[in-house]
Design an enzyme around this catalytic site. Sequence first.
Site, PDB file in Angstrom:
ATOM      1  N   THR A 159     -14.031 -32.701  50.551  1.00  0.00           N
ATOM      2  CA  THR A 159     -13.084 -31.646  50.921  1.00  0.00           C
ATOM      3  C   THR A 159     -13.061 -31.444  52.433  1.00  0.00           C
ATOM      4  OG1 THR A 159     -13.453 -30.585  48.806  1.00  0.00           O
ATOM      5  CG2 THR A 159     -12.509 -29.218  50.523  1.00  0.00           C
ATOM      6  N   ALA A 160     -14.255 -31.453  53.069  1.00  0.00           N
ATOM      7  CA  ALA A 160     -14.309 -31.203  54.516  1.00  0.00           C
ATOM      8  C   ALA A 160     -13.578 -32.306  55.279  1.00  0.00           C
ATOM      9  CB  ALA A 160     -15.759 -31.097  54.980  1.00  0.00           C
ATOM     10  N   GLU A 200     -14.352 -25.047  43.931  1.00  0.00           N
ATOM     11  CA  GLU A 200     -13.053 -24.829  43.294  1.00  0.00           C
ATOM     12  C   GLU A 200     -12.488 -23.439  43.508  1.00  0.00           C
ATOM     13  OE1 GLU A 200     -13.971 -26.121  39.242  1.00  0.00           O
ATOM     14  OE2 GLU A 200     -13.387 -28.130  39.886  1.00  0.00           O
ATOM     15  N   LYS A 233      -6.134 -16.299  42.102  1.00  0.00           N
ATOM     16  CA  LYS A 233      -7.403 -15.555  42.055  1.00  0.00           C
ATOM     17  C   LYS A 233      -7.223 -14.228  42.786  1.00  0.00           C
ATOM     18  CE  LYS A 233     -12.114 -15.827  43.864  1.00  0.00           C
ATOM     19  NZ  LYS A 233     -13.068 -16.603  44.667  1.00  0.00           N
ATOM     20  N   THR A 241     -17.177 -19.106  49.854  1.00  0.00           N
ATOM     21  CA  THR A 241     -16.897 -19.094  51.289  1.00  0.00           C
ATOM     22  C   THR A 241     -16.916 -20.463  51.964  1.00  0.00           C
ATOM     23  OG1 THR A 241     -19.214 -18.425  51.457  1.00  0.00           O
ATOM     24  CG2 THR A 241     -17.555 -16.739  51.862  1.00  0.00           C
TER      25      THR A 241
HETATM   26  P1  FAD Z   1     -19.151 -34.026  50.203  1.00  0.00           P
HETATM   27  O1  FAD Z   1     -18.215 -33.641  49.154  1.00  0.00           O
HETATM   28  O2  FAD Z   1     -20.567 -34.313  49.809  1.00  0.00           O
HETATM   29  O3  FAD Z   1     -18.551 -35.296  50.936  1.00  0.00           O
HETATM   30  C1  FAD Z   1     -19.330 -36.136  51.738  1.00  0.00           C
HETATM   31  C2  FAD Z   1     -18.560 -37.397  52.072  1.00  0.00           C
HETATM   32  O4  FAD Z   1     -19.343 -38.200  52.944  1.00  0.00           O
HETATM   33  C3  FAD Z   1     -18.207 -38.250  50.877  1.00  0.00           C
HETATM   34  O5  FAD Z   1     -16.908 -38.771  51.007  1.00  0.00           O
HETATM   35  C4  FAD Z   1     -19.216 -39.393  50.972  1.00  0.00           C
HETATM   36  O6  FAD Z   1     -18.725 -40.574  50.392  1.00  0.00           O
HETATM   37  C5  FAD Z   1     -19.339 -39.529  52.478  1.00  0.00           C
HETATM   38  N1  FAD Z   1     -20.568 -40.186  52.888  1.00  0.00           N
HETATM   39  C6  FAD Z   1     -21.829 -39.718  52.835  1.00  0.00           C
HETATM   40  N2  FAD Z   1     -22.692 -40.649  53.259  1.00  0.00           N
HETATM   41  C7  FAD Z   1     -21.942 -41.734  53.609  1.00  0.00           C
HETATM   42  C8  FAD Z   1     -22.259 -43.019  54.126  1.00  0.00           C
HETATM   43  N3  FAD Z   1     -23.520 -43.424  54.348  1.00  0.00           N
HETATM   44  N4  FAD Z   1     -21.247 -43.859  54.355  1.00  0.00           N
HETATM   45  C9  FAD Z   1     -19.958 -43.517  54.129  1.00  0.00           C
HETATM   46  N5  FAD Z   1     -19.608 -42.314  53.642  1.00  0.00           N
HETATM   47  C10 FAD Z   1     -20.612 -41.444  53.387  1.00  0.00           C
HETATM   48  N6  FAD Z   1     -17.053 -24.013  48.161  1.00  0.00           N
HETATM   49  C11 FAD Z   1     -16.074 -23.131  47.971  1.00  0.00           C
HETATM   50  O7  FAD Z   1     -15.344 -22.814  48.910  1.00  0.00           O
HETATM   51  N7  FAD Z   1     -15.883 -22.572  46.735  1.00  0.00           N
HETATM   52  C12 FAD Z   1     -16.693 -22.829  45.697  1.00  0.00           C
HETATM   53  O8  FAD Z   1     -16.461 -22.324  44.607  1.00  0.00           O
HETATM   54  C13 FAD Z   1     -17.788 -23.693  45.901  1.00  0.00           C
HETATM   55  N8  FAD Z   1     -18.679 -23.963  44.913  1.00  0.00           N
HETATM   56  C14 FAD Z   1     -19.750 -24.763  45.175  1.00  0.00           C
HETATM   57  C15 FAD Z   1     -20.757 -24.918  44.214  1.00  0.00           C
HETATM   58  C16 FAD Z   1     -21.895 -25.688  44.507  1.00  0.00           C
HETATM   59  C17 FAD Z   1     -22.977 -25.803  43.501  1.00  0.00           C
HETATM   60  C18 FAD Z   1     -21.999 -26.352  45.740  1.00  0.00           C
HETATM   61  C19 FAD Z   1     -23.186 -27.217  46.052  1.00  0.00           C
HETATM   62  C20 FAD Z   1     -21.008 -26.211  46.684  1.00  0.00           C
HETATM   63  C21 FAD Z   1     -19.894 -25.398  46.426  1.00  0.00           C
HETATM   64  N9  FAD Z   1     -18.925 -25.194  47.384  1.00  0.00           N
HETATM   65  C22 FAD Z   1     -17.917 -24.300  47.174  1.00  0.00           C
HETATM   66  C23 FAD Z   1     -18.977 -25.928  48.640  1.00  0.00           C
HETATM   67  C24 FAD Z   1     -17.966 -27.079  48.602  1.00  0.00           C
HETATM   68  O9  FAD Z   1     -18.189 -27.878  47.476  1.00  0.00           O
HETATM   69  C25 FAD Z   1     -18.109 -27.923  49.859  1.00  0.00           C
HETATM   70  O10 FAD Z   1     -18.060 -27.092  50.982  1.00  0.00           O
HETATM   71  C26 FAD Z   1     -16.986 -28.896  49.940  1.00  0.00           C
HETATM   72  O11 FAD Z   1     -16.883 -29.667  48.786  1.00  0.00           O
HETATM   73  C27 FAD Z   1     -17.161 -29.803  51.133  1.00  0.00           C
HETATM   74  O12 FAD Z   1     -18.092 -30.787  50.902  1.00  0.00           O
HETATM   75  P2  FAD Z   1     -18.202 -31.921  51.997  1.00  0.00           P
HETATM   76  O13 FAD Z   1     -16.897 -32.557  52.155  1.00  0.00           O
HETATM   77  O14 FAD Z   1     -18.849 -31.317  53.195  1.00  0.00           O
HETATM   78  O15 FAD Z   1     -19.284 -32.923  51.374  1.00  0.00           O
END
Ligand code: FAD
Length: 504
Positions: A16-17, A51, A80, A347
């Site tokens: 998502t980020a 979500e 929501k 958040t």
């Molecule tokens: P990730 O989804 O982990 O993405 C990481 C990316 O980096 C992936 O594409 C992966 O493939 C890539 N990557 C990692 N290592 C490598 C590598 N070596 N080489 C190439 N690519 C790599 N947020 C909300 O706002 N509302 C909610 O209701 C909510 N519920 C949550 C519930 C839980 C239990 C958790 C843990 C989190 C929740 N969050 C929620 C937070 C939300 O899920 C995250 O902020 C959001 O999904 C962003 O994640 P991200 O993109 O930072 O990381």
Amino acid sequence: MTDNRIRDIVIVGGGTAGWMAAAALSRVLAGGGIRIRLIESEAIGTVGVGEATIPHIRYFNRLLGLDENDFVRRTAATFKLGIEFVDWGRLGDRYIHPFGSYGQEMEGLHFHHFWYRYAQGGGMLPLDRFSIGIGAARAGRFQRPDGARADTPLATLSYAFQFDAARYARYLRERAEASGVERIEGRITDIRLNGETGHVETVLLEGERSVDGDLFIDCSGFRGLLIEGALATGYDDWRHWLPCDRAVARACRRLGDPAPFTRATAKAAGWQWRIPLQSRTGNGHVYCSDNLSDDAALAVLDAGLDGEAISDPNFLRFTTGARRKVWNRNVVSLGLAAGFLEPLESTSIHLIQSGIARLLTNFPDRGFNQHDIDYYNRRTRAEYEQVRDFLILHYKATQRDDTPFWNYCRTMPIPATLEERIAIFRENARLYRHDNELFSETSWLAVLHGQHIAPARYHPIAGFLPDAELESRMNRIAAAMDAGVAGMPAHMAFIERYCRADAA
Ligand code: FAD
């Protein structure tokens, strides 16, 4: 004059980020001649949760120029109006933290001062009756705010979305790629730093590929490949205040129409979420591993599902806390790479959004002005700490003494900033919103009141109104709330009419 402009942005991670950053930067920086590439690894995958959102996401949607009905349809979203908290203050409790406000300001004061005076004088209408968001949530109704009826509570409705995280990432990816973002599939195996500046210069991928950049955005999730793996920035662990460190998530079939709110039910060693989408219901159990095993956590989750489970359990581990510097040299971290505050108030996606907005405000050139970076880091840290304090309030303000987990939370020391807020409120109902912080007075009030923290007094000016006038205003406002709710369509009828998702 040398051209010091950023030419190459590399986003590491496609969760998502990563895709939020890619979609926003490609739109805002269009025409600047900047190449944006995003690296992700399908083999590693994403965290797969996230979500529920808060109303600010609508600003982000606007920045991207999204059509909201299309967005809801494509992400199988629901609307929501707030979060229902069950069993938090005491077992058997139930309250909603609504978006929007309570009542209306009177004599320049927040409504709640008048309500406390009314209630302390024997007034019978509960605080909930003065929130149209709560009324609509409980009645399962929804409509967008009606600006044409500025003199009614319908104008003050506020809402967010509950959506399918995987569909959201796909949706953003489509938009980002259409605006020129190049996606690179592959696993990053190493990171090369410049010997003089210590800046990240190149990321190396399997298959002997490499990608150079000027500015790197670390969206690699909990790993923090660049910000921590390469730059060893450091992380502050806040588990002593927010002791949950694991979660297990799984979807279930939806029974009945989706509710226009998220539910957070306190459990023996954590809490369970229920997020109703158009396509299914998302569920998860957030817990403290000192008090509960993974097997027991899954059993609790399964026992609390509304319908038949339709996905395998997804176990996640995390450390609540924040990166010491979210921007270090030429690396800006976003999302889980920047820090993690548990999802109790939904958040995290907002923190990604505000990180992107702040990055755009402080957008660097290749000189990377240290004052801008320091400012960015200070503002981000303040935002994390304000949200952290609000989350801690939910755990601290409990009267539960039925499990070791709740005994710990009830008696734990809390940050001085939070202690002061609670003390001021207890004294005279005053609530302050510092620096335009994320959570407003409404939010603080909802949780303080919902979890039995009551003020001894109210603002003295609220005492000036004659009793009969106060009573009549309270009755009038509550009646306007009821009328507003009664005129709204059912949540599902609204979705059917404007934004029903495809089955796929
Ligand atoms: P990730 O989804 O982990 O993405 C990481 C990316 O980096 C992936 O594409 C992966 O493939 C890539 N990557 C990692 N290592 C490598 C590598 N070596 N080489 C190439 N690519 C790599 N947020 C909300 O706002 N509302 C909610 O209701 C909510 N519920 C949550 C519930 C839980 C239990 C958790 C843990 C989190 C929740 N969050 C929620 C937070 C939300 O899920 C995250 O902020 C959001 O999904 C962003 O994640 P991200 O993109 O930072 O990381």
